[in-house]
Design an enzyme around this catalytic site. Structure first.
Site, PDB file in Angstrom:
ATOM      1  N   ASP A   1       0.871  -1.173   0.000  1.00 44.32           N
ATOM      2  CA  ASP A   1       0.000   0.000   0.000  1.00 44.32           C
ATOM      3  C   ASP A   1       0.912   1.229   0.000  1.00 44.32           C
ATOM      4  OD1 ASP A   1      -2.078   1.790   0.045  1.00 44.32           O
ATOM      5  OD2 ASP A   1      -3.211   0.746   1.588  1.00 44.32           O
TER       6      ASP A   1
HETATM    7  C1  NOJ Z   1      -3.922   4.045  -0.021  1.00 41.86           C
HETATM    8  C2  NOJ Z   1      -5.094   3.108   0.007  1.00 41.86           C
HETATM    9  O1  NOJ Z   1      -5.118   2.404   1.229  1.00 41.86           O
HETATM   10  C3  NOJ Z   1      -5.089   2.124  -1.143  1.00 41.86           C
HETATM   11  O2  NOJ Z   1      -6.275   1.377  -1.103  1.00 41.86           O
HETATM   12  C4  NOJ Z   1      -4.924   2.844  -2.443  1.00 41.86           C
HETATM   13  O3  NOJ Z   1      -4.980   1.931  -3.514  1.00 41.86           O
HETATM   14  C5  NOJ Z   1      -3.607   3.590  -2.418  1.00 41.86           C
HETATM   15  N1  NOJ Z   1      -3.623   4.557  -1.340  1.00 41.86           N
HETATM   16  C6  NOJ Z   1      -3.304   4.300  -3.726  1.00 41.86           C
HETATM   17  O4  NOJ Z   1      -4.143   5.375  -3.894  1.00 41.86           O
END
Ligand code: NOJ
Length: 783
Positions: A289
């Site tokens: 993530d």
């Molecule tokens: C953080 C989020 O938790 C995740 O779900 C997302 O895909 C990423 N940011 C990228 O935006």
């Protein structure tokens, strides 16, 4: 150009990968494992501007795109995220191809969550359709639009089981149940990737189910907080949707931020290798993530960023998603220091390169800039989004309009109901005037929901617009904003990315607005009151401490009901809200979610009965926030007869059970039978039931199968969903619906042998229209 095997499309992917890998330096390998955010610069920095005059936090963001471009020029990035425009993608692709020594193309990832330009209902709403085929069709549209825009990979589906509705990200998943969650997860993977094509089709993209694993159990429903989950709950509840997604062919998995049982998920070898690869057979690549590898240091797990990089890769994480200064740039050092072996690094690079070869990027890395406009927002896509929205609506309650405790009653019952005695559906032919109340009713931005970035807000149909279009000139449709929905106490990080986001101004005159709304309702035949939360009050970084209707929306509803005008309540939310008063006093309640681009049309169709709502709740709807977590598949405990009396001041039952939802037809269930009364462990029985549409209109029903194990190695929940089918029955039609009950449905992970078991036992079986189904039988399972 001299012949290089990796450039030869006639060779198998493994051979091309091996050839290319052998040519890469450690630095180039680290680059392939690095994914940067890239937000196109919106403000030109004037020539000669002294950047050092900017405060450091601004300086970092202003210069970030330049840093990324420098990384591309140096061949030090393998992937970018947040580019969703074909021309920008091509510009950056050119830089990457020219920058590296080997012409390795970039892979572009993006949060394609519920549509790109054409916005479908938010994921929890799509889950509420209980219609995997419709969900698959929706994500095919999203994939087609995304690929046209130069995107190769979606950070979706989010398949975290969520059992605490305070958690904002409940809106992105399929709710509390692993069987529904697994079916919805697999459908989305098929939709993005195209069944069996692993994302390589010209209209397909890679799917990246997330967040592995247990993110939905964040303590207190607070985003990013740690999860503490028993092994039994992990294997039986939280992991099955990931298994389903992997079985459907998911090419990528995203790791989670939080600590799982004291070990951060993004550095958790047990999760990323033992479970994901060894138990589930996942052979794609894992991305972190955003900034989660750096966070291994922040969370006081890793000593420093070199340690974080080494431990992430060693755990099984292949690519780092980051904004600044990737920890993975330290991987060469980590190898030199003996913190991680080059062989482990090579394995990660192999997986990432294999994805690029399979996508065909070495043959064609370009987005077709001319074709993109025609694909994005095609009318056929909007038609599908409307159908998806209609399928997702959940009619929570529908009763006679006279059921409300009105004091004075100037209202007439004309225009309401169509002969059933219930307020819904409304009959446009006999309606004179409709008051539509609520800020959310007229909002074209809120109806789209969170997690959209490439939408055209002007294209969205608000509930007010949908009603006006459907009711036509013959009905007077008026609107009052009414009670102001208070803004968040701190701004959403997403607000600044979208100038069309609506927040109630600080000086909003609530008192006057509510009075005007009540007057309008009093002067109308019917009041449609739209309540809920704004789209930025749910999603990432948008957990709620309460489930109450924000601001004075409840008080306004009470005053509108007091006018005696029949009230239809429409709820716009991605989580259950406290509807105790409404359920007791309002005749009809429709859960609309955030239904997307064509949401207003869909809501109007349901309110007038062009379609019969048939969405079903994908979570248990509690009465009050203090009850959460409250799930239907809890255990039978001491004194089960007092299950409803666990709190002295409030029922400890839900307001609406899991799987609940009404429609305009009546379905009856009869003839529940097993094809054999008893099976041996490992064998399969068939459960059949006759479902009849006992009304005079065609409608959909969601037939649901639940079981309960009477005794065994471990205790099992009071009910567990084991099958479901959404069917359409003509007026008066009867259909036999059959489900299988075998080892896939009856085995579970037990903490006694610490393994999967299937017991010889008695199994209660129920089939019906919700988790409260009463029609039941018993299946004997023998050793
Ligand atoms: C953080 C989020 O938790 C995740 O779900 C997302 O895909 C990423 N940011 C990228 O935006």
């Amino acid at each position: 150009m001299t012949y290089a095997p990796y450039r030869d499309p006639s060779l198998p992917v493994e051979q091309r990968v091996a050839d290319l890998l052998a040519r890469l330096t450690l630095e180039e390998k680290a680059g392939q494992l690095t994914q940067y955010f890239y937000f196109a610069q919106t403000v030109e920095i004037p020539e000669g501007f002294d950047l050092s005059t900017l405060p450091p936090e601004h300086l970092a963001y202003v210069t970030q795109p330049r840093q990324v471009e420098a990384a591309l020029d140096a061949g030090a990035a393998g992937s970018l995220l947040f580019v969703s425009d074909a021309a920008t993608a091509n510009r950056l692709q050119r830089r990457a191809l020219d920058g590296g020594r080997h012409g390795i193309p970039l892979m572009f990832g993006f949060d394609v969550i519920h549509g790109l330009r054409t916005v479908f209902p938010v994921p929890i709403a799509q889950a509420a359709s209980w219609d995997p085929d419709a969900i698959e069709a929706g994500q095919r549209v999203a994939a087609r639009e995304a690929r046209a825009a130069g995107i190769h990979w979606a950070f979706a589906p989010m398949i975290d089981i969520a059992r605490d509705p305070r958690w904002g990200r409940i809106i992105e998943g399929a709710g509390e149940d692993p069987v529904l969650g697994g079916a919805v997860a697999a459908a989305q993977v098929r939709g993005f990737q195209g069944a069996g094509t692993a994302g390589v089709g010209a209209e397909s993209i890679l799917a990246g189910p997330k967040h592995f694993a247990g993110y939905g159990a964040a303590l207190g429903g607070r985003d990013y907080d740690d999860s503490d989950i028993s092994d039994s709950e992990l294997w039986n509840l939280y992991l099955p949707p990931f298994k389903a997604a992997i079985d459907a062919g998911a090419a990528n998995i995203m790791s989670a931020y939080m600590d799982l049982n004291g070990v951060p998920a993004s550095g958790n070898r047990w999760l990323l290798t033992d479970v994901l690869r060894d138990a589930f057979g996942f052979d794609g690549f894992v991305v972190s993530d955003a900034n989660a590898v750096r966070s291994l240091e922040t969370q006081h797990f890793a000593r420093d960023l070199t340690d974080a990089a080494a431990r992430a890769v060693d755990a099984g994480l292949d690519m780092e998603m980051c904004m600044f200064d990737p920890a993975f740039s330290r991987l060469p050092q980590a190898v030199a220091d003996g913190l991680v072996s080059e062989a482990v690094l090579d394995e990660a690079v192999r997986r990432v390169l294999a994805a690029k070869f399979r996508l065909g990027l070495f043959e064609n890395p370009w987005a077709d800039e001319d074709a993109a406009a025609a694909v994005l927002g095609a009318a056929a896509h909007r038609d599908l989004a409307r159908v998806a929205a209609e399928k997702s609506l959940v009619l929570l309650k529908n009763g006679p309009s006279t059921g409300s405790p009105s004091t004075s009653s100037p209202s007439t019952s004309s225009g309401t109901g169509t002969g059933t005695g219930n307020l819904l559906p409304l009959d446009p032919d006999t309606l004179g005037s409709v008051a539509v109340i609520g800020q959310l009713a007229a909002s074209k931005r809120d109806i789209l929901g969170p997690w959209v970035f490439d939408h055209d807000t002007a294209e969205a149909v608000s509930i007010l617009e949908g009603l006006r279009a459907r009711l036509g000139d013959g009905v007077r449709v008026t609107h009052a904003d009414g009670a102001g929905i208070p803004a968040r106490v701190f701004a959403s990080m997403f607000d600044r990315m979208d100038p069309t986001v609506v927040n109630t101004p600080d000086d909003y005159d609530d008192e006057a607005a509510i009075a005007a709304a009540v007057d309008l309702a009093a002067a109308s035949d019917v009041a449609i009151v739209v309540v809920g939360q704004r789209q930025n009050q749910i999603g990432e970084n948008a957990s709620s401490a309460t489930l109450e209707l924000p601001g004075r929306q409840l008080e306004q509803l009470q005053r509108v009901v007091e006018t005696g005008t029949p009230v239809v309540l429409v709820v716009m939310s991605g989580r259950p809200l406290d509807l105790r008063w409404a359920d007791a006093h309002v005749p009809a309640i429709l859960q609309a979610w955030y239904p997307g681009t064509k949401g207003g049309d869909a809501v109007a169709s349901a309110l007038v009965g062009d379609v019969s709502p048939a969405g079903r709740l994908p979570f248990t709807w509690p009465r009050h926030v203090g009850q959460v977590p409250m799930v239907y598949n809890h255990y039978r405990t001491f004194q089960p007869e007092a299950q409803h009396q666990r709190y002295w001041e409030e029922e400890s039952t839900p307001l609406y059970p899991f799987g609940h939802g009404l429609g305009y037809a009546t379905f009856t269930y009869a003839g529940l039978r097993l094809d054999r009364p008893s099976i041996a462990v490992g064998d399969t029985a068939a459960v059949s039931v006759e479902v009849t549409n006992a009304s005079d209109r065609a409608a959909d029903e969601v037939v649901q199968l639940y079981v309960h194990q009477r005794y065994g190695t471990s205790t099992r929940p009071v009910r567990e969903l084991k099958g479901f089918r959404r069917i359409t029955l003509a007026a008066g039609e009867t259909r036999t619906v059959t489900f299988e009950l075998g080892p896939d449905q009856l085995r579970y992970w037990s903490a006694v042998p610490r393994d999967w078991v299937q017991d010889a036992t008695g199994v209660d079986v129920w089939v019906g229209g919700s988790s409260a189904a009463k029609l039941g039988t018993v299946l004997e399972v023998t050793a």
